[in-house]
Design a protein around this motif. Structure first.
Motif, PDB file in Angstrom:
ATOM      1  N   UNK A  81       7.667 -28.439 -41.114  1.00  0.00           N
ATOM      2  CA  UNK A  81       8.398 -27.666 -42.121  1.00  0.00           C
ATOM      3  C   UNK A  81       9.324 -26.704 -41.391  1.00  0.00           C
ATOM      4  N   UNK A  82      10.639 -26.852 -41.606  1.00  0.00           N
ATOM      5  CA  UNK A  82      11.594 -25.940 -40.966  1.00  0.00           C
ATOM      6  C   UNK A  82      11.661 -24.625 -41.723  1.00  0.00           C
ATOM      7  N   UNK A  83      11.390 -24.664 -43.020  1.00  0.00           N
ATOM      8  CA  UNK A  83      11.379 -23.428 -43.814  1.00  0.00           C
ATOM      9  C   UNK A  83      10.658 -23.679 -45.143  1.00  0.00           C
ATOM     10  N   UNK A  84       9.852 -22.706 -45.539  1.00  0.00           N
ATOM     11  CA  UNK A  84       9.191 -22.759 -46.845  1.00  0.00           C
ATOM     12  C   UNK A  84       9.723 -21.628 -47.695  1.00  0.00           C
ATOM     13  N   UNK A  85      10.406 -21.975 -48.771  1.00  0.00           N
ATOM     14  CA  UNK A  85      10.880 -20.970 -49.714  1.00  0.00           C
ATOM     15  C   UNK A  85       9.911 -20.896 -50.892  1.00  0.00           C
ATOM     16  N   UNK A  86      10.254 -20.090 -51.878  1.00  0.00           N
ATOM     17  CA  UNK A  86       9.319 -19.880 -52.988  1.00  0.00           C
ATOM     18  C   UNK A  86       9.082 -21.180 -53.763  1.00  0.00           C
ATOM     19  N   UNK A  87      10.155 -21.937 -54.007  1.00  0.00           N
ATOM     20  CA  UNK A  87       9.996 -23.147 -54.814  1.00  0.00           C
ATOM     21  C   UNK A  87      10.451 -24.419 -54.099  1.00  0.00           C
ATOM     22  N   UNK A  88      10.857 -24.300 -52.832  1.00  0.00           N
ATOM     23  CA  UNK A  88      11.149 -25.532 -52.098  1.00  0.00           C
ATOM     24  C   UNK A  88      10.852 -25.372 -50.611  1.00  0.00           C
ATOM     25  N   UNK A  89      10.823 -26.507 -49.948  1.00  0.00           N
ATOM     26  CA  UNK A  89      10.412 -26.557 -48.547  1.00  0.00           C
ATOM     27  C   UNK A  89      11.272 -27.600 -47.839  1.00  0.00           C
ATOM     28  N   UNK A  90      11.786 -27.240 -46.682  1.00  0.00           N
ATOM     29  CA  UNK A  90      12.650 -28.140 -45.911  1.00  0.00           C
ATOM     30  C   UNK A  90      11.884 -28.731 -44.734  1.00  0.00           C
ATOM     31  N   UNK A  91      11.967 -30.037 -44.589  1.00  0.00           N
ATOM     32  CA  UNK A  91      11.225 -30.766 -43.556  1.00  0.00           C
ATOM     33  C   UNK A  91      12.163 -31.469 -42.589  1.00  0.00           C
ATOM     34  N   UNK A  92      11.675 -31.608 -41.359  1.00  0.00           N
ATOM     35  CA  UNK A  92      12.346 -32.421 -40.346  1.00  0.00           C
ATOM     36  C   UNK A  92      11.323 -33.441 -39.851  1.00  0.00           C
ATOM     37  N   UNK A  93      11.752 -34.684 -39.695  1.00  0.00           N
ATOM     38  CA  UNK A  93      10.835 -35.737 -39.254  1.00  0.00           C
ATOM     39  C   UNK A  93      11.492 -36.601 -38.184  1.00  0.00           C
ATOM     40  N   UNK A  94      10.668 -37.100 -37.285  1.00  0.00           N
ATOM     41  CA  UNK A  94      11.142 -38.059 -36.281  1.00  0.00           C
ATOM     42  C   UNK A  94      10.125 -39.177 -36.132  1.00  0.00           C
ATOM     43  N   UNK A  95      10.628 -40.399 -36.106  1.00  0.00           N
ATOM     44  CA  UNK A  95       9.789 -41.552 -35.797  1.00  0.00           C
ATOM     45  C   UNK A  95      10.130 -41.977 -34.378  1.00  0.00           C
TER      46      UNK A  95
END
Lengths: 269, 269
Positions: A81-95
């Motif tokens: 999780x790059x950032x967790x806000x009150x009602x949303x959350x931003x993710x970064x993923x790598x395979x």
């Protein structure tokens, strides 16, 4: 009673290696011409984020970048999780695999709330899926056998005729039938064969480079679809010297716009 | 002779801090309601990648995720190539400030080559920009003053009337005039005010969460646009309980589809 794991669930099954890291394995059922079906890689990423203990909400947006083919065997997925806000959350993923990173992704998960809502787009007219013959896809593309596809327009070209339209519209569901969830919906957004095949009337080298999907329903609304067919439609806007774009919509049978999705695809011609 | 730096170039000016890292600074000219205009952040990321010594090719795809507002002052941009293929390159970027990561991005740069090409979409009919009155935007939105905007349909609502259509189409160019490049085109894809304002006939809390743009021209074709107006059109497909999508096209005056762009936007209503 014997329960059998659905091949899709096997294909996106992940072994936890610690918080934010997990391992999956490609399956022959979801093989594409080179590497696995891009949709199943997208689905595995959605699954990996959904299983993270810090995850809040449900998928709102997903971008998956296909850097290199995933080779047959195991792959690692790392998500944070790059950032967790009150009602949303931003993710970064790598395979990644032994040969390096194969896939990168960003995702937004969020919590929906009551607000004025409206579907502005109109669902394409389509006869019931039961009234349209099932399409057998020619050629060696294993993953397509995991879907019941009933083409309304723009089926896979078999007659070498060029088309002035890149639009494909089909009823589609998983085969065997399986309840729709976010992982399955993510895979469905990549269910279209390359638009350039339709325009040119033949297969040629082509592959998705980047796929972006916006989800318009929450898990409860999605579950209402059960294992029914969805109406999937896609078209290209421009084919420009080796890269074309595709824009798509996935509709529930009763007119719920489940997702809109876009991708950029390389091609050689 | 006196040369003056264009405010846009000032806003995306970066100081090199070492390979792959640079520092920029927000400017009052490109301020939005909260933080800077999202388009200028996207442009700064494109600039940072373009200036990287390992970069090959030109922008093909860009996804920018807006995690938190950029606060006034300096910001750092870190970019790295996740993979370099023969004709394309995948990038990952992060913008950060003292309070953490504000923006993440992925981008594909690539080399175009001769191939069968076609623009399938039709450019919207529009009278010449010179024949349409310039629109003064009401309210405290500084960045909009950097664009000459001539609305053909869907101007900023001022009469509290709801609209059944979320479509806005306008001629737009930078003000003062400036030759179009990939940074400027990236910013232009975010030039539309939120579609929910048009549908509801009023301003309400709204902000872009994720923006994806596909570029359909190379630098030479882009340079042919000079500093002329481009035709920008956007509409929403679904407004769903706090999130709506927007799909847009940017056309050159003579009918070149320069870019297609998509975004997901949160709103409260």
């Amino acid at each position: 009673m014997t329960t059998t794991t659905h091949p899709f669930d096997t294909a996106i099954s992940l072994s936890d290696k610690g918080i934010g890291t997990s391992t999956g394995r490609t399956t022959p059922e979801y093989a594409n011409m080179v590497g696995p079906f891009g949709g199943v890689t997208a689905a595995a990423i959605v699954r990996a984020i959904a299983e993270h203990p810090d995850r809040i909400g449900e998928p709102v947006a997903l971008t998956v970048n296909y850097l290199a083919p995933v080779t047959d065997g195991t792959f690692d997925i790392a998500v944070r999780a790059a950032r967790t806000n009150r009602t949303n959350q931003h993710w970064i993923a790598e395979v990644s695999q032994d040969h390096g990173v194969t896939t990168t992704a960003t995702a937004v998960f969020g919590i929906r709330r009551d607000a004025w809502s409206d579907t502005e787009l109109t669902m394409p007219d389509a006869p019931d899926p039961e009234s349209i013959a099932h399409t057998t896809v020619p050629g060696p593309v294993p993953w397509m056998r995991n879907y019941d596809m009933h083409y309304i327009e723009g089926g896979v070209p078999t007659d070498a005729a060029e088309s002035s339209s890149s639009t494909t519209t089909l009823w589609v569901r998983q085969r065997p039938a399986r309840a729709l969830d976010f992982a399955a919906l993510s895979a469905l957004t990549d269910v279209f064969y390359p638009r350039v095949f339709l325009r040119r009337g033949r297969m040629l080298p082509a592959g998705t480079i980047s796929l972006t999907t916006y989800f318009h329903v929450d898990g409860t609304e999605l579950a209402e679809q059960g294992s029914d067919y969805v109406l999937a439609t896609a078209h290209a806007q421009r084919f420009a010297r080796g890269y074309f774009d595709q824009t798509a919509q996935i509709w529930g049978r009763t007119g719920t716009l489940l997702a809109t999705s876009h991708q950029i695809v390389y091609y050689k011609d």
